[in-house]
Enzyme design. Structure first.
Site, short mmCIF file in Angstrom:
data_model
loop_
_atom_site.label_atom_id
_atom_site.label_comp_id
_atom_site.label_asym_id
_atom_site.label_seq_id
_atom_site.Cartn_x
_atom_site.Cartn_y
_atom_site.Cartn_z
N LYS A 117 -14.65 0.78 -3.32
CA LYS A 117 -15.58 1.16 -2.24
C LYS A 117 -16.87 1.75 -2.82
O LYS A 117 -17.96 1.40 -2.41
CB LYS A 117 -14.93 2.23 -1.36
CG LYS A 117 -14.14 1.69 -0.20
CD LYS A 117 -13.87 2.83 0.80
CE LYS A 117 -12.56 2.63 1.51
NZ LYS A 117 -12.17 3.80 2.30
N GLU A 160 0.82 -1.22 0.00
CA GLU A 160 0.00 0.00 0.00
C GLU A 160 0.85 1.27 0.00
O GLU A 160 0.42 2.30 -0.50
CB GLU A 160 -0.93 0.03 1.23
CG GLU A 160 -2.16 -0.82 1.07
CD GLU A 160 -3.27 -0.46 2.08
OE1 GLU A 160 -2.96 0.14 3.12
OE2 GLU A 160 -4.43 -0.81 1.81
N HIS A 196 8.83 -25.92 -0.28
CA HIS A 196 8.14 -26.98 -1.01
C HIS A 196 7.02 -26.44 -1.87
O HIS A 196 6.19 -27.20 -2.36
CB HIS A 196 7.63 -28.03 -0.03
CG HIS A 196 8.73 -28.80 0.61
ND1 HIS A 196 9.11 -30.04 0.18
CD2 HIS A 196 9.58 -28.48 1.61
CE1 HIS A 196 10.12 -30.47 0.91
NE2 HIS A 196 10.42 -29.53 1.79
#
Lengths: 467, 467
Positions: free
Chosen positions: A435, A292, A321
């Protein structure tokens, strides 16, 4: 138990950053050349100067969090109350209101009271959290800086209804603590109207830099974690990160080298690889901080940027792995950052057996923690050998003091890198569109235009591309 | 409960892939042009032909896993025994021996008996698992194809010692089931010597393609999960992925578009973003599959490759509060893949309250699952609007049938992409160096040369780069 007021004890508990594996001397063309760092010197000085001035002017509150005695006293007092009245503290928060606390609890827990960080927006997982609670012995800490975070508000409404129905209106108020902006927002209004206990967040403190504020400190203090040691660790790194010589300043050095790796060597991915399951939460906290803070569409002076390294979490040794093949043989588009805990503070001895079987016999007589640390070293050296960028941050132990160092070190590093990228590390304008469209889909008043946008975007989809 | 033997019921439960957001028509230059797909047609046909031929020749056993009736019968019989004798099954395995089972249990659990996937190589987390067990009511499934996986062998030695001391030599043998190669390796030797119950893995089956073999099926069957429906889901996708027209073949289409996004549009990162906490384990399984299968230093014909997209997991909606800023405003170096569950099968209603507060009132009367799905849609559309690559895979519900589809779909997609990259998707030569250096550090016999390498690499480190 070392006495962290003494400098030598702190020195012994200081984290160590090894950047050999980022440098050209060790890994050739994939590494940063010493001359590249030298060429950056004027920018390095300038960014250092600007940050210092802004800090002095009180514009960068995260720098001062290790020293906020009044706020800490308020947290301590409230935590003492809460410890007496519950077995479980549930944090209702998301992103910067959740990740720091999860990092603390995952590193230093389990604790009593237990802390549950409920950043779930899924009826199954949030339902499972609620199903498992004794509401009479549970306190909820609702955390939202803006006071209107969609997910947290939805959780709050669900919990509020549950508490009102189970405990009634009087006791309900005692089960909720609200952490929000000092003056603004819906949650602040609700504190005034309903009389909840509350904590106020400093103005200008971005969520992802709030772990050492009351956001992270209240749950930590309720859990019985030594928050003074955590803050002392941050202060210790603060001193180290005021060193003018970049080669002696771990925060600025890390910020500068990663900036150069990304912008000069096309290493657009930063893999955070702790060799300690207890640092899984820290790595997730780091990922938000890095993602961010640096990814911005515009520079501070208004030019197009579209920059930012992508953080990726892989927990060693199990991450080997899953990801090691890619780290060793994929494109050289990554920097790997390893976290190593020298002394795990617990060991599981590996019993000797099957001495006649070469592939098992060698394990006997060691321990699982020893194996883990040797895997870290072996993988670090494999990357070096393969001329792949890697740095290691070693913690003598994992405790409140070293964890505080980690938080502050990466905060300083990302803010410094932000200065080099010429972006604002404290905002996040890119999340607003989603939003707005969410509000539209939820039918919130005043979002008719966004609703029309949603419909247009959906209508433009071609059915032949859905299979 | 739909009857999955009937085609219409299967059709209604079929996953749907929406690639609109990957195409140039929707997102401009960042998208794949229809003409790029057309130009790839000869390679698409060739790869399809080669895979079909290799499958017919029995060289690609993962394709046949939905149809292995004998192996499934063996799993069923053993699972019935185990269900009667334990409350907890602990899987000791790592990577491909753990991630598939975790995906299954995280999607379809919690179950009774409970399944613990213990891929921890950390004395704290593995110790916590062991501390919480009633050994008399616990069965351990030790899984390692090679029979010498370092971490799993270390865990086995620790558990073996614990069981021998707690239960004695006779009962110890009854508490362990070993899943390993049919003929080779240390674990196979131990099965012969000590008489453990065992399952044999098909030759040539790579760990990351083993979830639908006894590796994943035994724990699932012990947990009471409908493994026949999971296999039916895989078989259903198998049929859909035999379609010659790439626009009607979800596996090949996905493989081809992601290959083009990476190689023609420099989108070297693939973000897997499930909007369901229950698919967190699936996303981690996917990350291993994608990372290990495509990242190769050499092509099949021996040319340098160094290719491979980097998978990154972000769980929606909380991942939006960590990564969305980067997805929207960072470099256009990513493809985002979203998983959406239409009907979560559980809902948490959001109570109406604070109707006078605009920023809360709109939430009342909906539910947490409804909010989650609208956030998925809003974020998908934000990416589209921002001309950022995104695809969505929608599951009508999350159940054994749809989960089986997901596994098989991505396996087909990655093998097809591997064909386009001209690499071997089934090997992982890059992890050998780290193994060798780990053996050296552990003092295993025969690794003196590797030990000398370790010492040389450590000696080359410059102290001025450690701060």
């Amino acid at each position: 138990m070392p006495d962290y007021r003494r400098r030598t004890a702190r020195e012994a508990m200081s984290v160590r950053l090894d950047v050999n594996g980022l440098m050209g001397e060790a890994i050739g063309a994939a590494g940063v050349g010493r001359e590249e760092v030298d060429a950056l010197a004027p920018r390095v000085s300038e960014v250092g100067r600007v940050l210092k001035a802004r800090r002095s002017a009180g514009e960068l509150p995260f720098y001062e969090l290790p020293y906020e005695k009044d706020a800490v006293a308020r947290v301590r007092a409230l935590a003492a109350e809460v410890r007496g009245e519950c077995d479980t503290l549930v944090v209702l928060g998301i992103g910067g209101s959740a990740l720091g606390t999860r990092a603390i609890i995952s590193a230093l827990g389990p604790t009593a009271p237990r802390i549950i960080v409920a950043d779930h927006v899924d009826p199954w997982s949030f339902g499972a959290v609620l199903d498992g609670l004794d509401l009479k012995r549970t306190t909820f800490n609702v955390i939202s800086k803006s006071g209107e975070t969609i997910e947290t508000m939805a959780q709050f409404l669900i919990v509020r209804d549950l508490l009102l129905r189970s405990l009634g209106a009087v006791d309900y108020t005692k089960r909720v603590i609200i952490t929000t902006d000092a003056d603004q927002g819906a949650l602040r209004q609700i504190v005034y109207d309903e009389g909840f206990r509350d904590l106020a967040l400093p103005a200008g403190l971005s969520g992802r830099f709030s772990v050492l504020s009351s956001v992270g400190l209240l749950p930590a203090a309720v859990a019985g974690i030594k928050i003074d040691e955590m803050l002392a660790g941050a202060a210790w790194i603060d001193v180290r990160c005021q060193e003018a010589d970049i080669w002696k300043n771990p925060g600025h050095l890390l910020g500068a080298l990663l900036y150069l790796a990304d912008t000069r060597h096309q290493q657009n991915i930063l893999v955070m690889m702790p060799y300690s399951d207890r640092l899984t939460g820290f790595a997730a906290w780091f990922a938000q901080l890095w993602a961010e803070s640096l990814a911005k569409a515009e520079t501070l002076d208004g030019y197009p940027a579209f920059v930012g390294q992508t953080p990726l979490v892989a927990v060693g040794a199990k991450g080997q792995h899953s990801l090691l093949q890619l780290l060793m043989e994929g494109p050289v588009d990554k920097v790997v950052g390893m976290l190593r805990v020298e002394d795990h503070g617990r060991e599981l001895p590996i019993a000797s057996a099957y001495a006649d079987l070469d592939s098992l016999g060698y394990l006997g007589g060691t321990g699982l923690g020893a194996l883990l640390n040797r895997q870290q070293r072996a993988t670090e050296l494999s990357l070096l050998k393969g001329q792949r960028p890697v740095f290691t941050l070693a913690l003598p132990q994992l405790n409140a003091f070293t964890l505080g160092q980690l938080f502050y070190l990466f905060e300083v590093a990302v803010v410094f890198a932000g200065g080099l990228y010429r972006v604002d590390p404290f905002n996040q304008p890119g999340i607003e569109v989603s939003k707005r469209l969410t509000y539209a889909l939820m039918g919130r008043k005043g979002f008719d235009e966004a609703r029309a946008e949603v419909d247009a975007l959906l209508a433009a989809k071609r059915p032949e591309y859905i299979v």
